[in-house]
Design a protein around this motif. Sequence first.
Motif, PDB file in Angstrom:
ATOM      1  N   PHE A 299       1.241   8.002   1.002  1.00  0.00           N
ATOM      2  CA  PHE A 299       1.639   8.244  -0.145  1.00  0.00           C
ATOM      3  C   PHE A 299       2.435   9.572  -0.479  1.00  0.00           C
ATOM      4  O   PHE A 299       3.326   9.875  -1.182  1.00  0.00           O
ATOM      5  CB  PHE A 299       0.275   8.462  -0.818  1.00  0.00           C
ATOM      6  CG  PHE A 299       0.593   8.702  -2.335  1.00  0.00           C
ATOM      7  CD1 PHE A 299       1.021   7.771  -3.433  1.00  0.00           C
ATOM      8  CD2 PHE A 299       0.455   9.873  -2.992  1.00  0.00           C
ATOM      9  CE1 PHE A 299       1.554   8.040  -4.490  1.00  0.00           C
ATOM     10  CE2 PHE A 299       0.720  10.154  -4.195  1.00  0.00           C
ATOM     11  CZ  PHE A 299       1.146   9.194  -5.182  1.00  0.00           C
ATOM     12  N   GLU A 300       2.200  10.387   0.749  1.00  0.00           N
ATOM     13  CA  GLU A 300       3.044  11.595   0.895  1.00  0.00           C
ATOM     14  C   GLU A 300       4.370  11.525   1.276  1.00  0.00           C
ATOM     15  O   GLU A 300       5.105  11.904   0.523  1.00  0.00           O
ATOM     16  CB  GLU A 300       2.003  12.753   1.499  1.00  0.00           C
ATOM     17  CG  GLU A 300       0.948  13.462   1.111  1.00  0.00           C
ATOM     18  CD  GLU A 300       0.353  14.256   1.940  1.00  0.00           C
ATOM     19  OE1 GLU A 300       0.750  14.555   2.875  1.00  0.00           O
ATOM     20  OE2 GLU A 300      -0.804  14.696   1.595  1.00  0.00           O
ATOM     21  N   ARG A 301       4.654  10.351   2.000  1.00  0.00           N
ATOM     22  CA  ARG A 301       5.947  10.032   2.235  1.00  0.00           C
ATOM     23  C   ARG A 301       6.547   9.289   1.382  1.00  0.00           C
ATOM     24  O   ARG A 301       7.674   9.492   1.168  1.00  0.00           O
ATOM     25  CB  ARG A 301       5.870   9.316   3.604  1.00  0.00           C
ATOM     26  CG  ARG A 301       6.994   8.907   4.185  1.00  0.00           C
ATOM     27  CD  ARG A 301       6.988   8.173   5.600  1.00  0.00           C
ATOM     28  NE  ARG A 301       8.394   8.218   5.951  1.00  0.00           N
ATOM     29  CZ  ARG A 301       8.736   7.420   7.080  1.00  0.00           C
ATOM     30  NH1 ARG A 301       7.953   7.185   7.875  1.00  0.00           N
ATOM     31  NH2 ARG A 301      10.357   7.224   7.478  1.00  0.00           N
TER      32      ARG A 301
ATOM     33  N   ILE B 208     -14.804   2.396  -0.958  1.00  0.00           N
ATOM     34  CA  ILE B 208     -14.926   3.901  -0.052  1.00  0.00           C
ATOM     35  C   ILE B 208     -15.028   4.785  -1.241  1.00  0.00           C
ATOM     36  O   ILE B 208     -16.213   5.546  -1.279  1.00  0.00           O
ATOM     37  CB  ILE B 208     -13.771   4.204   0.708  1.00  0.00           C
ATOM     38  CG1 ILE B 208     -13.859   3.192   1.833  1.00  0.00           C
ATOM     39  CG2 ILE B 208     -13.911   5.596   1.106  1.00  0.00           C
ATOM     40  CD1 ILE B 208     -12.407   3.558   2.694  1.00  0.00           C
ATOM     41  N   ALA B 209     -14.489   4.808  -2.374  1.00  0.00           N
ATOM     42  CA  ALA B 209     -14.501   5.628  -3.519  1.00  0.00           C
ATOM     43  C   ALA B 209     -15.781   5.605  -4.151  1.00  0.00           C
ATOM     44  O   ALA B 209     -16.323   6.611  -4.744  1.00  0.00           O
ATOM     45  CB  ALA B 209     -13.264   5.421  -4.605  1.00  0.00           C
TER      46      ALA B 209
ATOM     47  N   ILE C  77      -3.806   8.396  -7.480  1.00  0.00           N
ATOM     48  CA  ILE C  77      -4.047   9.624  -6.690  1.00  0.00           C
ATOM     49  C   ILE C  77      -5.609  10.171  -6.943  1.00  0.00           C
ATOM     50  O   ILE C  77      -6.063  10.577  -6.089  1.00  0.00           O
ATOM     51  CB  ILE C  77      -3.042  11.024  -7.434  1.00  0.00           C
ATOM     52  CG1 ILE C  77      -1.826  10.797  -7.173  1.00  0.00           C
ATOM     53  CG2 ILE C  77      -3.748  12.333  -7.116  1.00  0.00           C
ATOM     54  CD1 ILE C  77      -0.813  11.419  -7.973  1.00  0.00           C
ATOM     55  N   ALA C  78      -6.110   9.666  -8.234  1.00  0.00           N
ATOM     56  CA  ALA C  78      -7.617   9.976  -8.196  1.00  0.00           C
ATOM     57  C   ALA C  78      -8.534   9.112  -7.508  1.00  0.00           C
ATOM     58  O   ALA C  78      -9.361   9.614  -6.896  1.00  0.00           O
ATOM     59  CB  ALA C  78      -8.131   9.813  -9.961  1.00  0.00           C
ATOM     60  N   LEU C  79      -7.947   7.891  -7.277  1.00  0.00           N
ATOM     61  CA  LEU C  79      -8.703   6.908  -6.385  1.00  0.00           C
ATOM     62  C   LEU C  79      -8.774   7.485  -5.131  1.00  0.00           C
ATOM     63  O   LEU C  79      -9.765   7.206  -4.243  1.00  0.00           O
ATOM     64  CB  LEU C  79      -8.309   5.427  -6.536  1.00  0.00           C
ATOM     65  CG  LEU C  79      -8.602   4.499  -5.867  1.00  0.00           C
ATOM     66  CD1 LEU C  79     -10.220   4.172  -6.108  1.00  0.00           C
ATOM     67  CD2 LEU C  79      -7.830   3.411  -5.861  1.00  0.00           C
ATOM     68  N   LEU C  80      -7.490   7.650  -4.564  1.00  0.00           N
ATOM     69  CA  LEU C  80      -7.384   8.280  -3.358  1.00  0.00           C
ATOM     70  C   LEU C  80      -8.259   9.551  -2.925  1.00  0.00           C
ATOM     71  O   LEU C  80      -9.115   9.800  -1.975  1.00  0.00           O
ATOM     72  CB  LEU C  80      -6.031   8.389  -2.803  1.00  0.00           C
ATOM     73  CG  LEU C  80      -5.461   8.839  -1.441  1.00  0.00           C
ATOM     74  CD1 LEU C  80      -6.019   7.993  -0.476  1.00  0.00           C
ATOM     75  CD2 LEU C  80      -4.082   9.024  -1.251  1.00  0.00           C
TER      76      LEU C  80
END
Length: 66
Positions: free
Chosen positions: A43-45, A63-64, A17-20
């Motif tokens: 991820f939400e699904r 990207i992060a 979650i933090a990475l995203l």
Amino acid sequence: MAAITVEETYDRVEEFIALLAAAELHASGAWEITFTEDMRAKFERYGPRTNLSAAQRQTLERIAKS
């Protein structure tokens, strides 16, 4: 290599979650923005059972960190 789930990849789902979130914050350009939006939607699904390939993980990390 086949995709494995988020829960199999990370010790804690919060790491993903933090990475995203970091990738969403740093995404620039249409492709990166669309990629992170698509990952968020998946991820939400599917939650912790979201499939994540090695390439997707590497892309999120790149990207992060940008």
